[in-house]
Design a protein around this motif. Structure first.
Motif, mmCIF file in Angstrom:
data_model
loop_
_atom_site.group_PDB
_atom_site.id
_atom_site.type_symbol
_atom_site.label_atom_id
_atom_site.label_comp_id
_atom_site.label_asym_id
_atom_site.label_seq_id
_atom_site.Cartn_x
_atom_site.Cartn_y
_atom_site.Cartn_z
ATOM 1 N N THR A 38 -1.963 -12.027 -0.657
ATOM 2 C CA THR A 38 -2.374 -11.100 -1.708
ATOM 3 C C THR A 38 -3.542 -11.682 -2.506
ATOM 4 O O THR A 38 -3.483 -12.812 -2.977
ATOM 5 N N LEU A 39 -4.596 -10.881 -2.647
ATOM 6 C CA LEU A 39 -5.753 -11.265 -3.445
ATOM 7 C C LEU A 39 -5.803 -10.508 -4.766
ATOM 8 O O LEU A 39 -6.047 -11.091 -5.824
ATOM 9 N N PHE A 40 -5.594 -9.184 -4.694
ATOM 10 C CA PHE A 40 -5.670 -8.326 -5.876
ATOM 11 C C PHE A 40 -4.516 -7.329 -5.842
ATOM 12 O O PHE A 40 -4.166 -6.806 -4.784
ATOM 13 N N LEU A 41 -3.960 -7.033 -7.010
ATOM 14 C CA LEU A 41 -2.898 -6.038 -7.132
ATOM 15 C C LEU A 41 -3.355 -4.884 -8.013
ATOM 16 O O LEU A 41 -4.026 -5.085 -9.019
ATOM 17 N N SER A 42 -2.959 -3.696 -7.625
ATOM 18 C CA SER A 42 -3.257 -2.499 -8.406
ATOM 19 C C SER A 42 -2.203 -2.323 -9.488
ATOM 20 O O SER A 42 -1.006 -2.476 -9.235
ATOM 21 N N ASN A 43 -2.657 -2.009 -10.695
ATOM 22 C CA ASN A 43 -1.749 -1.717 -11.813
ATOM 23 C C ASN A 43 -1.865 -0.243 -12.179
ATOM 24 O O ASN A 43 -2.945 0.216 -12.551
ATOM 25 N N ASP A 44 -0.760 0.476 -12.067
ATOM 26 C CA ASP A 44 -0.777 1.920 -12.267
ATOM 27 C C ASP A 44 0.379 2.343 -13.157
ATOM 28 O O ASP A 44 1.522 1.890 -12.943
ATOM 29 N N PRO A 45 0.141 3.220 -14.138
ATOM 30 C CA PRO A 45 1.233 3.660 -15.008
ATOM 31 C C PRO A 45 2.419 4.259 -14.252
ATOM 32 O O PRO A 45 3.567 4.074 -14.655
ATOM 33 N N ALA A 46 2.143 4.950 -13.142
ATOM 34 C CA ALA A 46 3.228 5.594 -12.399
ATOM 35 C C ALA A 46 4.200 4.586 -11.790
ATOM 36 O O ALA A 46 5.323 4.955 -11.422
ATOM 37 N N GLN A 47 3.809 3.333 -11.696
ATOM 38 C CA GLN A 47 4.735 2.321 -11.197
ATOM 39 C C GLN A 47 5.948 2.210 -12.116
ATOM 40 O O GLN A 47 7.042 1.847 -11.661
ATOM 41 N N ARG A 48 5.752 2.517 -13.374
ATOM 42 C CA ARG A 48 6.883 2.473 -14.318
ATOM 43 C C ARG A 48 7.949 3.492 -13.929
ATOM 44 O O ARG A 48 9.159 3.232 -14.063
ATOM 45 N N MET A 58 8.924 -5.692 -6.768
ATOM 46 C CA MET A 58 8.301 -4.584 -7.474
ATOM 47 C C MET A 58 7.194 -4.003 -6.610
ATOM 48 O O MET A 58 6.366 -4.720 -6.055
ATOM 49 N N GLY A 59 7.159 -2.674 -6.512
ATOM 50 C CA GLY A 59 6.208 -2.014 -5.637
ATOM 51 C C GLY A 59 4.801 -1.982 -6.195
ATOM 52 O O GLY A 59 4.592 -1.742 -7.385
ATOM 53 N N SER A 60 3.831 -2.238 -5.332
ATOM 54 C CA SER A 60 2.424 -2.155 -5.709
ATOM 55 C C SER A 60 1.576 -2.199 -4.453
ATOM 56 O O SER A 60 1.916 -2.888 -3.487
ATOM 57 N N SER A 61 0.473 -1.483 -4.477
ATOM 58 C CA SER A 61 -0.532 -1.639 -3.431
ATOM 59 C C SER A 61 -1.528 -2.699 -3.878
ATOM 60 O O SER A 61 -1.562 -3.097 -5.045
ATOM 61 N N GLY A 62 -2.311 -3.171 -2.943
ATOM 62 C CA GLY A 62 -3.281 -4.195 -3.293
ATOM 63 C C GLY A 62 -4.230 -4.486 -2.154
ATOM 64 O O GLY A 62 -4.205 -3.832 -1.101
ATOM 65 N N LEU A 63 -5.077 -5.463 -2.375
ATOM 66 C CA LEU A 63 -6.002 -5.950 -1.358
ATOM 67 C C LEU A 63 -5.603 -7.368 -0.981
ATOM 68 O O LEU A 63 -5.296 -8.191 -1.854
ATOM 69 N N GLY A 64 -5.594 -7.623 0.323
ATOM 70 C CA GLY A 64 -5.213 -8.945 0.778
ATOM 71 C C GLY A 64 -6.012 -9.366 1.994
ATOM 72 O O GLY A 64 -6.735 -8.571 2.598
ATOM 73 N N PHE A 114 -6.301 -3.068 2.633
ATOM 74 C CA PHE A 114 -5.568 -2.384 1.569
ATOM 75 C C PHE A 114 -4.179 -2.140 2.114
ATOM 76 O O PHE A 114 -4.020 -1.594 3.214
ATOM 77 N N ALA A 115 -3.139 -2.545 1.364
ATOM 78 C CA ALA A 115 -1.789 -2.501 1.927
ATOM 79 C C ALA A 115 -0.738 -2.460 0.820
ATOM 80 O O ALA A 115 -1.020 -2.789 -0.333
ATOM 81 N N PRO A 116 0.498 -2.075 1.180
ATOM 82 C CA PRO A 116 1.618 -2.111 0.221
ATOM 83 C C PRO A 116 2.155 -3.532 0.087
ATOM 84 O O PRO A 116 3.164 -3.897 0.679
ATOM 85 N N LEU A 117 1.475 -4.343 -0.707
ATOM 86 C CA LEU A 117 1.780 -5.761 -0.791
ATOM 87 C C LEU A 117 2.940 -6.072 -1.730
ATOM 88 O O LEU A 117 3.567 -7.125 -1.627
ATOM 89 N N ASP A 118 3.211 -5.164 -2.664
ATOM 90 C CA ASP A 118 4.213 -5.396 -3.700
ATOM 91 C C ASP A 118 3.830 -6.628 -4.524
ATOM 92 O O ASP A 118 2.769 -7.207 -4.342
ATOM 93 N N TRP A 119 4.717 -7.041 -5.420
ATOM 94 C CA TRP A 119 4.428 -8.208 -6.253
ATOM 95 C C TRP A 119 4.860 -9.466 -5.506
ATOM 96 O O TRP A 119 5.841 -10.136 -5.856
ATOM 97 N N THR A 120 4.141 -9.779 -4.438
ATOM 98 C CA THR A 120 4.421 -10.955 -3.621
ATOM 99 C C THR A 120 3.122 -11.726 -3.391
ATOM 100 O O THR A 120 2.037 -11.147 -3.424
ATOM 101 N N GLU A 121 3.254 -13.035 -3.138
ATOM 102 C CA GLU A 121 2.070 -13.829 -2.798
ATOM 103 C C GLU A 121 1.663 -13.607 -1.348
ATOM 104 O O GLU A 121 0.478 -13.611 -1.020
ATOM 105 N N TYR A 122 2.657 -13.447 -0.487
ATOM 106 C CA TYR A 122 2.421 -13.213 0.940
ATOM 107 C C TYR A 122 3.350 -12.107 1.411
ATOM 108 O O TYR A 122 4.455 -11.935 0.882
ATOM 109 N N ALA A 123 2.922 -11.368 2.424
ATOM 110 C CA ALA A 123 3.752 -10.296 2.959
ATOM 111 C C ALA A 123 3.539 -10.174 4.457
ATOM 112 O O ALA A 123 2.401 -10.254 4.942
#
Length: 354
Positions: free
Chosen positions: A52-62, A85-91, A108-117
Protein backbone atom coordinates in the motif's frame (compact mmCIF):
# COMPACT_ATOMS: atom_id res chain seq x y z
CA UNK A 1 16.27 -8.32 -3.75
CA UNK A 2 14.18 -7.44 -0.70
CA UNK A 3 12.51 -10.34 1.08
CA UNK A 4 8.81 -10.87 0.50
CA UNK A 5 6.75 -10.14 3.65
CA UNK A 6 4.82 -13.01 5.17
CA UNK A 7 2.69 -10.88 7.49
CA UNK A 8 1.12 -7.44 7.53
CA UNK A 9 -0.08 -4.91 10.03
CA UNK A 10 -3.77 -4.07 9.70
CA UNK A 11 -6.31 -1.80 11.35
CA UNK A 12 -9.32 -3.97 12.13
CA UNK A 13 -12.84 -2.96 13.17
CA UNK A 14 -12.92 -4.17 16.76
CA UNK A 15 -16.22 -2.48 17.69
CA UNK A 16 -18.89 -0.60 15.78
CA UNK A 17 -18.85 3.02 16.98
CA UNK A 18 -21.56 5.03 18.66
CA UNK A 19 -20.72 8.49 17.42
CA UNK A 20 -17.15 9.39 16.46
CA UNK A 21 -14.85 6.42 15.90
CA UNK A 22 -11.82 5.85 18.15
CA UNK A 23 -8.64 3.81 17.74
CA UNK A 24 -5.95 2.11 19.79
CA UNK A 25 -2.56 0.47 19.32
CA UNK A 26 -2.81 -1.28 22.70
CA UNK A 27 -5.54 -3.15 24.59
CA UNK A 28 -8.43 -0.66 24.74
CA UNK A 29 -11.34 -3.07 24.37
CA UNK A 30 -13.82 -0.29 23.53
CA UNK A 31 -11.96 1.31 20.62
CA UNK A 32 -13.46 1.17 17.16
CA UNK A 33 -10.20 0.37 15.37
CA UNK A 34 -7.40 -1.84 16.69
CA UNK A 35 -3.92 -2.35 15.24
CA UNK A 36 -2.99 -6.02 14.74
CA UNK A 37 -0.44 -8.15 12.88
CA UNK A 38 -1.75 -10.88 10.62
CA UNK A 39 -0.16 -13.53 8.37
CA UNK A 40 -0.33 -13.12 4.62
CA UNK A 41 -1.52 -16.09 2.53
CA UNK A 42 0.73 -17.53 -0.15
CA UNK A 43 0.08 -16.31 -3.66
CA UNK A 44 -2.31 -18.43 -5.67
CA UNK A 45 -2.74 -18.42 -9.45
CA UNK A 46 -3.50 -14.99 -10.93
CA UNK A 47 -2.84 -13.18 -7.68
CA UNK A 48 -0.59 -10.31 -6.63
CA UNK A 49 1.04 -9.10 -3.44
CA UNK A 50 0.54 -5.34 -3.22
CA UNK A 51 2.32 -2.85 -0.97
CA UNK A 52 0.00 0.00 0.00
CA UNK A 53 1.27 3.44 -1.01
CA UNK A 54 -1.80 5.68 -0.69
CA UNK A 55 -5.22 5.22 0.91
CA UNK A 56 -8.44 6.96 -0.04
CA UNK A 57 -10.36 8.70 2.75
CA UNK A 58 -14.09 8.99 2.10
CA UNK A 59 -16.96 10.05 4.38
CA UNK A 60 -19.07 7.11 3.19
CA UNK A 61 -16.59 4.73 4.81
CA UNK A 62 -18.17 5.75 8.10
CA UNK A 63 -21.47 4.24 6.92
CA UNK A 64 -19.73 0.89 6.38
CA UNK A 65 -19.25 0.56 10.15
CA UNK A 66 -22.65 1.94 11.21
CA UNK A 67 -24.50 -0.69 13.24
CA UNK A 68 -27.79 1.24 13.44
CA UNK A 69 -28.56 0.63 9.74
CA UNK A 70 -29.77 -2.80 8.66
CA UNK A 71 -27.23 -4.37 6.25
CA UNK A 72 -29.99 -4.97 3.72
CA UNK A 73 -30.47 -1.19 3.50
CA UNK A 74 -26.81 -0.52 2.67
CA UNK A 75 -25.44 -0.49 -0.86
CA UNK A 76 -22.62 -2.87 0.03
CA UNK A 77 -22.08 -5.24 2.96
CA UNK A 78 -20.77 -3.55 6.12
CA UNK A 79 -17.23 -4.25 7.32
CA UNK A 80 -17.38 -7.28 9.60
CA UNK A 81 -15.99 -7.15 13.11
CA UNK A 82 -12.31 -8.18 13.25
CA UNK A 83 -11.93 -7.52 9.52
CA UNK A 84 -9.64 -4.80 8.18
CA UNK A 85 -11.31 -1.42 7.73
CA UNK A 86 -12.39 -1.08 4.11
CA UNK A 87 -10.68 1.36 1.78
CA UNK A 88 -9.49 1.60 -1.79
CA UNK A 89 -6.03 2.85 -2.55
CA UNK A 90 -2.99 2.84 -4.78
CA UNK A 91 -0.29 0.26 -4.33
CA UNK A 92 2.75 -1.30 -5.95
CA UNK A 93 2.82 -4.93 -7.03
CA UNK A 94 5.85 -6.51 -5.32
CA UNK A 95 5.13 -10.15 -6.25
CA UNK A 96 2.86 -11.62 -8.90
CA UNK A 97 1.61 -14.81 -10.48
CA UNK A 98 -0.39 -12.77 -13.03
CA UNK A 99 1.35 -11.94 -16.33
CA UNK A 100 -0.97 -8.91 -16.74
CA UNK A 101 0.38 -7.30 -13.55
CA UNK A 102 4.15 -7.70 -13.35
CA UNK A 103 6.22 -6.61 -10.38
CA UNK A 104 6.44 -2.82 -10.16
CA UNK A 105 2.97 -2.12 -11.57
CA UNK A 106 1.02 0.63 -9.78
CA UNK A 107 -2.57 -0.45 -9.24
CA UNK A 108 -5.83 0.91 -7.88
CA UNK A 109 -7.27 -1.78 -5.62
CA UNK A 110 -9.35 -2.60 -2.51
CA UNK A 111 -6.35 -2.51 -0.19
CA UNK A 112 -8.21 -1.80 3.06
CA UNK A 113 -6.24 -0.44 6.02
CA UNK A 114 -3.34 -2.85 5.53
CA UNK A 115 0.36 -2.43 4.73
CA UNK A 116 0.31 -5.38 2.33
CA UNK A 117 -2.50 -7.30 0.66
CA UNK A 118 -2.77 -10.48 -1.40
CA UNK A 119 -5.40 -9.81 -4.05
CA UNK A 120 -6.87 -11.40 -7.15
CA UNK A 121 -5.40 -9.72 -10.19
CA UNK A 122 -8.93 -9.15 -11.49
CA UNK A 123 -9.63 -6.77 -8.57
CA UNK A 124 -6.61 -4.57 -9.39
CA UNK A 125 -6.61 -1.88 -12.06
CA UNK A 126 -3.25 -0.67 -13.41
CA UNK A 127 -2.95 3.11 -13.47
CA UNK A 128 -1.18 5.01 -16.26
CA UNK A 129 0.28 8.53 -16.02
CA UNK A 130 -2.23 11.39 -15.93
CA UNK A 131 -2.13 14.47 -18.21
CA UNK A 132 0.02 17.50 -17.39
CA UNK A 133 2.22 15.46 -15.08
CA UNK A 134 -0.48 15.20 -12.43
CA UNK A 135 0.18 12.95 -9.45
CA UNK A 136 -1.31 9.46 -9.59
CA UNK A 137 -3.04 10.29 -6.30
CA UNK A 138 -5.67 12.10 -8.36
CA UNK A 139 -6.94 8.63 -9.28
CA UNK A 140 -8.35 8.67 -5.74
CA UNK A 141 -10.03 12.06 -6.24
CA UNK A 142 -10.78 13.99 -9.41
CA UNK A 143 -10.04 10.99 -11.66
CA UNK A 144 -11.54 8.48 -9.25
CA UNK A 145 -14.71 7.92 -7.26
CA UNK A 146 -15.28 11.56 -6.23
CA UNK A 147 -14.98 12.82 -9.82
CA UNK A 148 -17.27 10.10 -11.16
CA UNK A 149 -19.72 10.77 -8.32
CA UNK A 150 -19.78 14.46 -9.18
CA UNK A 151 -20.46 13.89 -12.88
CA UNK A 152 -23.00 11.10 -12.41
CA UNK A 153 -24.89 12.89 -9.66
CA UNK A 154 -25.00 16.24 -11.41
CA UNK A 155 -25.43 15.34 -15.08
CA UNK A 156 -27.18 11.97 -15.06
CA UNK A 157 -29.17 11.92 -11.80
CA UNK A 158 -29.73 15.66 -11.44
CA UNK A 159 -30.12 16.23 -15.21
CA UNK A 160 -28.30 19.56 -14.95
CA UNK A 161 -28.63 21.69 -18.07
CA UNK A 162 -27.00 24.80 -19.46
CA UNK A 163 -28.46 27.95 -17.92
CA UNK A 164 -29.58 26.32 -14.67
CA UNK A 165 -28.83 27.75 -11.23
CA UNK A 166 -27.12 25.24 -8.93
CA UNK A 167 -26.16 25.14 -5.24
CA UNK A 168 -23.44 22.75 -4.02
CA UNK A 169 -22.82 22.00 -0.34
CA UNK A 170 -19.50 20.57 0.78
CA UNK A 171 -18.16 22.55 -2.16
CA UNK A 172 -14.55 22.46 -0.95
CA UNK A 173 -14.55 18.67 -0.64
CA UNK A 174 -13.37 16.08 -3.12
CA UNK A 175 -16.78 15.62 -4.77
CA UNK A 176 -18.19 19.10 -4.25
CA UNK A 177 -15.20 20.86 -5.82
CA UNK A 178 -15.63 18.73 -8.95
CA UNK A 179 -19.38 19.43 -9.03
CA UNK A 180 -18.65 23.17 -9.04
CA UNK A 181 -16.31 22.88 -12.01
CA UNK A 182 -18.44 20.45 -14.01
CA UNK A 183 -21.55 22.58 -13.48
CA UNK A 184 -19.90 25.83 -14.50
CA UNK A 185 -17.37 24.82 -17.14
CA UNK A 186 -18.68 21.60 -18.71
CA UNK A 187 -22.48 21.80 -18.36
CA UNK A 188 -22.62 25.59 -18.63
CA UNK A 189 -24.87 26.38 -15.67
CA UNK A 190 -25.59 30.10 -15.44
CA UNK A 191 -24.90 30.38 -11.71
CA UNK A 192 -23.11 28.05 -9.31
CA UNK A 193 -23.34 28.78 -5.58
CA UNK A 194 -21.00 26.90 -3.27
CA UNK A 195 -21.27 26.29 0.46
CA UNK A 196 -18.13 25.56 2.51
CA UNK A 197 -16.87 25.84 6.09
CA UNK A 198 -14.30 28.66 6.09
CA UNK A 199 -13.73 31.92 4.25
CA UNK A 200 -10.48 30.57 2.78
CA UNK A 201 -12.25 27.50 1.46
CA UNK A 202 -14.94 29.71 -0.05
CA UNK A 203 -12.37 31.81 -1.89
CA UNK A 204 -10.80 28.61 -3.26
CA UNK A 205 -14.20 27.34 -4.44
CA UNK A 206 -14.76 30.66 -6.20
CA UNK A 207 -11.36 30.29 -7.90
CA UNK A 208 -12.64 27.02 -9.38
CA UNK A 209 -15.58 28.78 -11.02
CA UNK A 210 -18.31 29.25 -8.41
CA UNK A 211 -20.03 32.62 -8.77
CA UNK A 212 -20.19 32.89 -5.00
CA UNK A 213 -19.42 30.62 -2.06
CA UNK A 214 -21.01 31.01 1.37
CA UNK A 215 -19.44 30.12 4.72
CA UNK A 216 -22.01 28.06 6.62
CA UNK A 217 -20.29 28.94 9.89
CA UNK A 218 -20.94 32.65 9.32
CA UNK A 219 -23.45 34.31 11.67
CA UNK A 220 -25.28 35.63 8.61
CA UNK A 221 -25.24 32.38 6.62
CA UNK A 222 -29.00 31.87 6.42
CA UNK A 223 -29.56 35.48 5.31
CA UNK A 224 -26.70 35.17 2.80
CA UNK A 225 -28.21 31.97 1.40
CA UNK A 226 -31.62 33.55 0.91
CA UNK A 227 -30.03 36.53 -0.83
CA UNK A 228 -27.79 34.40 -3.07
CA UNK A 229 -30.73 32.20 -4.11
CA UNK A 230 -33.13 35.08 -4.74
CA UNK A 231 -35.59 33.91 -7.39
CA UNK A 232 -34.82 30.33 -6.27
CA UNK A 233 -32.59 27.71 -7.91
CA UNK A 234 -33.09 24.68 -10.12
CA UNK A 235 -30.85 22.11 -8.47
CA UNK A 236 -29.20 21.44 -5.14
CA UNK A 237 -26.28 18.97 -4.95
CA UNK A 238 -26.33 17.79 -1.34
CA UNK A 239 -23.18 16.42 0.26
CA UNK A 240 -24.03 17.22 3.88
CA UNK A 241 -27.72 16.64 4.68
CA UNK A 242 -29.02 18.00 7.98
CA UNK A 243 -29.85 21.67 8.50
CA UNK A 244 -28.47 22.85 5.16
CA UNK A 245 -30.64 20.34 3.30
CA UNK A 246 -33.62 21.65 5.26
CA UNK A 247 -32.79 25.23 4.30
CA UNK A 248 -32.37 24.30 0.64
CA UNK A 249 -35.80 22.66 0.41
CA UNK A 250 -37.15 26.20 0.80
CA UNK A 251 -34.81 27.64 -1.87
CA UNK A 252 -35.62 25.33 -4.81
CA UNK A 253 -37.91 26.36 -7.66
CA UNK A 254 -41.10 24.50 -8.39
CA UNK A 255 -40.11 21.07 -9.80
CA UNK A 256 -36.59 21.62 -8.47
CA UNK A 257 -34.27 18.72 -7.73
CA UNK A 258 -32.17 17.87 -4.69
CA UNK A 259 -29.46 15.34 -5.54
CA UNK A 260 -28.74 13.30 -2.41
CA UNK A 261 -25.06 12.40 -2.57
CA UNK A 262 -24.03 12.39 1.09
CA UNK A 263 -25.04 13.33 4.61
CA UNK A 264 -21.77 13.87 6.45
CA UNK A 265 -23.40 16.10 9.07
CA UNK A 266 -25.21 13.02 10.43
CA UNK A 267 -22.62 10.25 10.07
CA UNK A 268 -21.32 10.59 13.64
CA UNK A 269 -24.57 11.75 15.23
CA UNK A 270 -27.11 9.71 17.15
CA UNK A 271 -29.75 12.42 16.57
CA UNK A 272 -32.27 12.07 13.70
CA UNK A 273 -32.32 14.59 10.87
CA UNK A 274 -35.34 16.87 11.22
CA UNK A 275 -36.63 18.55 8.05
CA UNK A 276 -38.91 21.42 9.00
CA UNK A 277 -39.36 22.37 5.35
CA UNK A 278 -40.26 18.89 4.17
CA UNK A 279 -43.83 19.96 3.30
CA UNK A 280 -42.37 22.06 0.49
CA UNK A 281 -41.39 18.84 -1.27
CA UNK A 282 -45.12 18.47 -1.82
CA UNK A 283 -46.17 22.07 -2.41
CA UNK A 284 -43.29 22.82 -4.81
CA UNK A 285 -43.31 19.36 -6.47
CA UNK A 286 -39.68 18.79 -5.57
CA UNK A 287 -37.66 15.64 -6.26
CA UNK A 288 -35.05 14.21 -3.90
CA UNK A 289 -32.93 11.75 -5.86
CA UNK A 290 -30.56 9.40 -4.11
CA UNK A 291 -27.85 7.59 -6.05
CA UNK A 292 -24.76 5.41 -5.69
CA UNK A 293 -21.81 5.88 -8.04
CA UNK A 294 -21.30 2.10 -8.24
CA UNK A 295 -24.30 2.05 -10.59
CA UNK A 296 -22.30 4.17 -13.03
CA UNK A 297 -18.99 2.30 -13.21
CA UNK A 298 -19.73 0.98 -16.71
CA UNK A 299 -19.43 4.61 -17.89
CA UNK A 300 -16.24 5.35 -15.94
CA UNK A 301 -13.84 5.12 -18.88
CA UNK A 302 -15.74 7.54 -21.10
CA UNK A 303 -16.33 9.96 -18.23
CA UNK A 304 -12.63 10.03 -17.37
CA UNK A 305 -11.91 10.74 -21.04
CA UNK A 306 -14.23 13.76 -20.74
CA UNK A 307 -12.21 14.90 -17.72
CA UNK A 308 -8.88 14.49 -19.52
CA UNK A 309 -10.11 16.64 -22.42
CA UNK A 310 -11.52 19.20 -20.00
CA UNK A 311 -8.16 19.46 -18.22
CA UNK A 312 -6.39 19.91 -21.55
CA UNK A 313 -8.93 22.58 -22.57
CA UNK A 314 -8.59 24.44 -19.27
CA UNK A 315 -12.17 23.67 -18.19
CA UNK A 316 -11.11 21.64 -15.15
CA UNK A 317 -8.52 22.95 -12.71
CA UNK A 318 -6.78 19.91 -11.28
CA UNK A 319 -3.57 20.49 -9.31
CA UNK A 320 -2.04 19.94 -5.89
CA UNK A 321 -4.67 22.36 -4.59
CA UNK A 322 -7.38 19.77 -5.30
CA UNK A 323 -6.03 17.29 -2.81
CA UNK A 324 -4.48 17.14 0.62
CA UNK A 325 -1.94 14.33 0.80
CA UNK A 326 -1.01 13.63 4.42
CA UNK A 327 2.21 11.74 5.11
CA UNK A 328 1.17 9.21 7.75
CA UNK A 329 2.80 6.48 9.79
CA UNK A 330 0.77 3.29 9.68
CA UNK A 331 0.08 3.71 13.41
CA UNK A 332 -1.79 6.93 12.59
CA UNK A 333 -3.96 5.80 9.65
CA UNK A 334 -7.24 6.25 11.60
CA UNK A 335 -6.14 9.67 12.84
CA UNK A 336 -5.73 10.94 9.28
CA UNK A 337 -9.10 9.47 8.25
CA UNK A 338 -10.83 11.22 11.16
CA UNK A 339 -9.75 14.58 9.72
CA UNK A 340 -12.67 14.15 7.30
CA UNK A 341 -15.08 14.87 10.13
CA UNK A 342 -13.20 17.91 11.41
CA UNK A 343 -13.61 19.83 8.15
CA UNK A 344 -9.81 20.02 8.04
CA UNK A 345 -9.26 19.09 4.40
CA UNK A 346 -9.63 21.04 1.18
CA UNK A 347 -10.28 18.81 -1.81
CA UNK A 348 -9.52 15.10 -1.60
CA UNK A 349 -7.94 13.78 1.61
CA UNK A 350 -5.31 11.13 0.82
CA UNK A 351 -3.18 9.11 3.23
CA UNK A 352 0.42 8.61 2.10
CA UNK A 353 2.03 5.79 4.05
CA UNK A 354 5.57 6.51 5.23
Amino acid sequence: MASIPTSTRAWIVANYPKGLATFTTSDDKNATFKLVERPLPALGPEQVLVKTLFLSNDPAQRVSIESSISPERLYRPPVELNAAMGSSGLGEVIASTASSLPQGTIVFAPLDWTEYAVLDAASCQPRNPLPNGLSLTHYLGAFGGPGLTAYYGLVVVGEAQRGMRVVVSGAAGATGSMVVQIAKNIVGCSQVIGIAGTDDKCRWVESLGADICLNYRSATFEEDLVKATDGFVDLYFDNVGGHILDLMLARLKRNGVSVACGSISAYNSQEPTVLKNYFQVITMRLSIRGFIVLDYLAKAKETLEIFVRAVQDGKLKISNDNEQVVATKFEDVPRTWLRLFEGANTGKLVTKLI
